[in-house]
Write a protein that holds these residues in place. Structure first.
Motif, PDB file in Angstrom:
ATOM      1  N   ALA A 175       4.260   4.881  19.318  1.00  0.00           N
ATOM      2  CA  ALA A 175       4.776   4.236  20.520  1.00  0.00           C
ATOM      3  C   ALA A 175       4.469   4.961  21.661  1.00  0.00           C
ATOM      4  CB  ALA A 175       6.392   4.215  20.313  1.00  0.00           C
ATOM      5  N   ARG A 176       4.462   6.205  21.879  1.00  0.00           N
ATOM      6  CA  ARG A 176       3.997   6.894  23.098  1.00  0.00           C
ATOM      7  C   ARG A 176       2.481   6.551  23.176  1.00  0.00           C
ATOM      8  NH1 ARG A 176       7.318  11.321  20.850  1.00  0.00           N
ATOM      9  NH2 ARG A 176       9.294  11.537  21.779  1.00  0.00           N
ATOM     10  N   GLU A 177       1.694   6.859  22.014  1.00  0.00           N
ATOM     11  CA  GLU A 177       0.159   6.897  22.137  1.00  0.00           C
ATOM     12  C   GLU A 177       0.021   5.313  22.703  1.00  0.00           C
ATOM     13  OE1 GLU A 177      -0.960   7.595  17.981  1.00  0.00           O
ATOM     14  OE2 GLU A 177      -1.068   9.653  18.628  1.00  0.00           O
ATOM     15  N   LEU A 178       0.719   4.270  22.647  1.00  0.00           N
ATOM     16  CA  LEU A 178       0.578   3.068  22.954  1.00  0.00           C
ATOM     17  C   LEU A 178       1.027   2.706  24.421  1.00  0.00           C
ATOM     18  CD1 LEU A 178       1.467   1.007  19.784  1.00  0.00           C
ATOM     19  CD2 LEU A 178      -0.941   1.303  20.725  1.00  0.00           C
ATOM     20  N   GLY A 179       1.597   3.810  25.145  1.00  0.00           N
ATOM     21  CA  GLY A 179       2.250   3.758  26.483  1.00  0.00           C
ATOM     22  C   GLY A 179       3.783   3.456  26.658  1.00  0.00           C
ATOM     23  N   HIS A 180       4.338   3.647  25.389  1.00  0.00           N
ATOM     24  CA  HIS A 180       5.747   3.360  25.367  1.00  0.00           C
ATOM     25  C   HIS A 180       6.631   4.749  25.651  1.00  0.00           C
ATOM     26  CE1 HIS A 180       6.469  -0.806  24.224  1.00  0.00           C
ATOM     27  NE2 HIS A 180       5.355  -0.747  23.545  1.00  0.00           N
ATOM     28  N   THR A 181       7.682   4.316  26.356  1.00  0.00           N
ATOM     29  CA  THR A 181       8.844   5.491  26.597  1.00  0.00           C
ATOM     30  C   THR A 181       9.642   5.553  25.312  1.00  0.00           C
ATOM     31  OG1 THR A 181       9.054   4.772  29.012  1.00  0.00           O
ATOM     32  CG2 THR A 181      10.574   6.225  27.916  1.00  0.00           C
ATOM     33  N   VAL A 182       9.871   6.650  24.768  1.00  0.00           N
ATOM     34  CA  VAL A 182      10.711   7.098  23.815  1.00  0.00           C
ATOM     35  C   VAL A 182      11.801   7.987  24.323  1.00  0.00           C
ATOM     36  CG1 VAL A 182      10.982   8.383  21.662  1.00  0.00           C
ATOM     37  CG2 VAL A 182       8.924   7.073  22.085  1.00  0.00           C
ATOM     38  N   CYS A 229       0.964  -1.262  -0.041  1.00  0.00           N
ATOM     39  CA  CYS A 229       0.031  -0.025   0.149  1.00  0.00           C
ATOM     40  C   CYS A 229       0.981   1.250   0.014  1.00  0.00           C
ATOM     41  CB  CYS A 229      -1.017   0.018   1.250  1.00  0.00           C
ATOM     42  SG  CYS A 229      -1.940  -1.501   1.258  1.00  0.00           S
ATOM     43  N   LEU A 230       1.308   1.777  -1.346  1.00  0.00           N
ATOM     44  CA  LEU A 230       2.300   2.928  -1.303  1.00  0.00           C
ATOM     45  C   LEU A 230       1.339   4.006  -1.271  1.00  0.00           C
ATOM     46  CD1 LEU A 230       4.485   1.613  -4.336  1.00  0.00           C
ATOM     47  CD2 LEU A 230       4.831   1.369  -1.697  1.00  0.00           C
ATOM     48  N   LYS A 231       2.057   5.380  -1.125  1.00  0.00           N
ATOM     49  CA  LYS A 231       1.306   6.523  -0.831  1.00  0.00           C
ATOM     50  C   LYS A 231       0.252   6.297   0.334  1.00  0.00           C
ATOM     51  CE  LYS A 231       1.125   7.308  -5.419  1.00  0.00           C
ATOM     52  NZ  LYS A 231       0.837   8.004  -6.559  1.00  0.00           N
ATOM     53  N   THR A 232       0.432   5.543   1.383  1.00  0.00           N
ATOM     54  CA  THR A 232      -0.691   5.346   2.181  1.00  0.00           C
ATOM     55  C   THR A 232      -0.038   5.553   3.739  1.00  0.00           C
ATOM     56  OG1 THR A 232      -1.409   3.575   0.723  1.00  0.00           O
ATOM     57  CG2 THR A 232      -2.321   3.713   3.258  1.00  0.00           C
ATOM     58  N   GLU A 233      -0.581   6.732   4.267  1.00  0.00           N
ATOM     59  CA  GLU A 233       0.066   7.154   5.685  1.00  0.00           C
ATOM     60  C   GLU A 233      -0.698   6.678   6.677  1.00  0.00           C
ATOM     61  OE1 GLU A 233       1.713  11.195   7.823  1.00  0.00           O
ATOM     62  OE2 GLU A 233       1.175  11.245   5.539  1.00  0.00           O
ATOM     63  N   VAL A 234      -0.197   5.909   7.622  1.00  0.00           N
ATOM     64  CA  VAL A 234      -0.945   5.390   8.802  1.00  0.00           C
ATOM     65  C   VAL A 234      -0.936   6.553   9.901  1.00  0.00           C
ATOM     66  CG1 VAL A 234      -0.623   4.136  10.631  1.00  0.00           C
ATOM     67  CG2 VAL A 234      -0.310   3.094   8.480  1.00  0.00           C
ATOM     68  N   ALA A 235      -2.422   6.952  10.394  1.00  0.00           N
ATOM     69  CA  ALA A 235      -2.345   8.028  11.438  1.00  0.00           C
ATOM     70  C   ALA A 235      -1.908   7.502  12.757  1.00  0.00           C
ATOM     71  CB  ALA A 235      -3.624   8.723  11.061  1.00  0.00           C
ATOM     72  N   ARG A 236      -2.639   6.281  12.875  1.00  0.00           N
ATOM     73  CA  ARG A 236      -2.231   5.942  14.405  1.00  0.00           C
ATOM     74  C   ARG A 236      -2.607   4.485  14.385  1.00  0.00           C
ATOM     75  NH1 ARG A 236      -7.365   5.784  18.093  1.00  0.00           N
ATOM     76  NH2 ARG A 236      -5.833   6.355  19.647  1.00  0.00           N
ATOM     77  N   VAL A 237      -2.012   3.910  15.514  1.00  0.00           N
ATOM     78  CA  VAL A 237      -1.985   2.531  15.800  1.00  0.00           C
ATOM     79  C   VAL A 237      -3.022   2.242  16.857  1.00  0.00           C
ATOM     80  CG1 VAL A 237      -0.761   0.357  16.476  1.00  0.00           C
ATOM     81  CG2 VAL A 237       0.397   1.967  15.084  1.00  0.00           C
ATOM     82  N   GLU A 238      -4.207   1.299  16.775  1.00  0.00           N
ATOM     83  CA  GLU A 238      -5.254   1.210  17.972  1.00  0.00           C
ATOM     84  C   GLU A 238      -5.035  -0.018  18.609  1.00  0.00           C
ATOM     85  OE1 GLU A 238      -8.646   1.747  15.479  1.00  0.00           O
ATOM     86  OE2 GLU A 238      -8.662   3.733  15.517  1.00  0.00           O
TER      87      GLU A 238
END
Length: 413
Positions: free
Chosen positions: A180-187, A127-136
């Protein structure tokens, strides 16, 4: 059959997609650019130094950040297995100085092509030219990805291989850190690495374009030595670059953000101070009736002569046979310790990689799976992992990509 979603079509993402698909899973790869491997295309000045053919101990020693974390993935998919993998795909390779491995063609596009061909053969949906906005996620498990157009694509597992923050024109804009941050990870704090350095001294501009081979560089913070190695370097209009300097940047970046550091170049590392003094004396004997400025042709490239004369404190017009022993020995010390002040690194647009990223304390080193959200995996430069130049960073991408793809697939079987 499970459905695995891979975000990012760089080295780690493509490798993860290949191994997930080889393990019988339905794989969908999302890439926001119009083509895969955009950063891979420019690596190694377009030649793609795809790994290093050294032994495992040297491979691990080349890792600057979180070396122990990589034991499982490096031994799970070694540099030898990487080369075998590409050979099986039809890529002919060669090994050059420093065990650097390149495609025989010297074209990074050939590396990308064999990976693309394999992805298509395995029926990976690209899926080219396809941007992911968030991981749920739901209840601690991966649920799906939401695309920029608002569409949600559900899946059984997700591999985040979005790269770092360097070479942003290739699409590495730090999306993975946000996921990663939205999923609770430390960056961890991110910074440019394998990046040229700026120096304070004005003579840097006079040396612009000069390349030095077989020199030794040391970086000092006061009396404390932060880095020392042997190799090639290059002077630029702002400072210094080249393999020796790029590798130094990865070891000194954090300290350099606090204060300037001292760069000391030994221009003749094969000679001791005594041998250097004897060599100068020999050259002076051959040129005893000449002026100092006309006696240095055998010692330095022409661009360096004026700078070394200026720093020596010896009058350029002084006859060589009038130079005192003290002056000569000071000059020998200058050659063995050509010193300049590093003020900062260049920015992310000139950095080959990013230092810092998703904290590996929150990732299972054997599988690359998140310890926070089941079914979410990370691979490549998005993680807080980096190494020196020589093909080592791409080996991190191949090994972690292999682990993430294989383990995500195994979980779904």
């Amino acid at each position: 059959m499970g459905k695995i979603l891979v975000i990012g079509g760089g080295a780690a993402g493509m490798m993860a997609a290949v191994f997930a698909a080889r393990n019988g899973q339905k794989v969908c790869l999302f890439e926001k650019n119009e083509k895969l491997g955009k950063k891979l295309f420019i690596t190694g000045k377009g030649r793609c130094n795809l790994t290093n053919a050294c032994d495992m101990e040297e491979l691990l020693d080349a890792v600057v950040t979180n070396r122990k974390f990589l034991y499982s993935s490096f031994y799970g998919f070694t540099n030898e297995e990487t080369m075998e993998f590409f050979e099986e795909l039809g890529l002919k390779m060669k090994t050059e100085r420093g065990n650097r491995v390149f495609p025989v063609s010297d074209h990074s596009s050939d590396v990308i092509k064999v990976l693309q061909d394999e992805l298509r053969k395995l029926n990976v949906k690209l899926c080219l030219k396809t941007e992911v906005a968030r991981v749920e996620e739901k209840d601690g498990h991966f649920f799906g990805v939401q695309l920029k157009d608002g569409t949600t694509v559900q899946g059984d597992a997700c591999i985040i291989a979005t790269g770092g923050n360097s070479y942003q024109t290739t699409g590495s804009t730090g999306d993975g850190y946000r996921f990663a941050r939205e999923l609770g990870h430390t960056v961890t704090e991110i910074a440019p690495a394998l990046v040229p350095l700026e120096i304070r001294e004005r003579y840097g501009k006079d040396l612009q374009g000069l390349s030095l081979r077989n020199v030794e560089a040391a970086v000092l913070d006061g009396e404390k030595e932060l880095y020392r190695d042997f190799g090639e370097m290059l002077f630029t209009h702002y400072g210094v670059s080249g393999p020796l300097i790029l590798s130094a940047s990865s070891y000194i970046g954090k300290r350099l953000r606090e204060r300037p550091l001292k760069l000391v170049i030994d221009l003749k590392p094969a000679l001791s101070f005594e041998q250097m003094d004897a060599r100068i004396l020999r050259d002076f004997e051959e040129n005893k009736n000449r002026q100092f400025k006309n006696s240095l042709g055998k010692l330095f490239p022409s661009k360096l002569i004026l700078v070394m004369i200026s720093l020596s404190g010896i009058c350029p017009d002084k006859k060589v046979n009038e130079i005192s022993k003290e002056e000569r020995q000071r000059f020998a010390a200058l050659i063995k310790g050509f010193t300049m002040t590093i003020t900062k690194t260049r920015d992310f647009n000139e950095a080959i990689i990013t230092q810092g990223g998703v904290s590996v304390k929150e990732i299972n080193p054997a599988t690359m799976e998140s310890k926070k959200v089941k079914g979410v995996y990370f691979a490549g430069e998005v993680l807080d992992l980096d190494a020196v130049t020589g093909g080592f960073n791409l080996q991190i991408a191949w090994s972690t990509g292999n682990a993430a793809g294989s383990c995500a697939a195994d979980d779904e079987i």
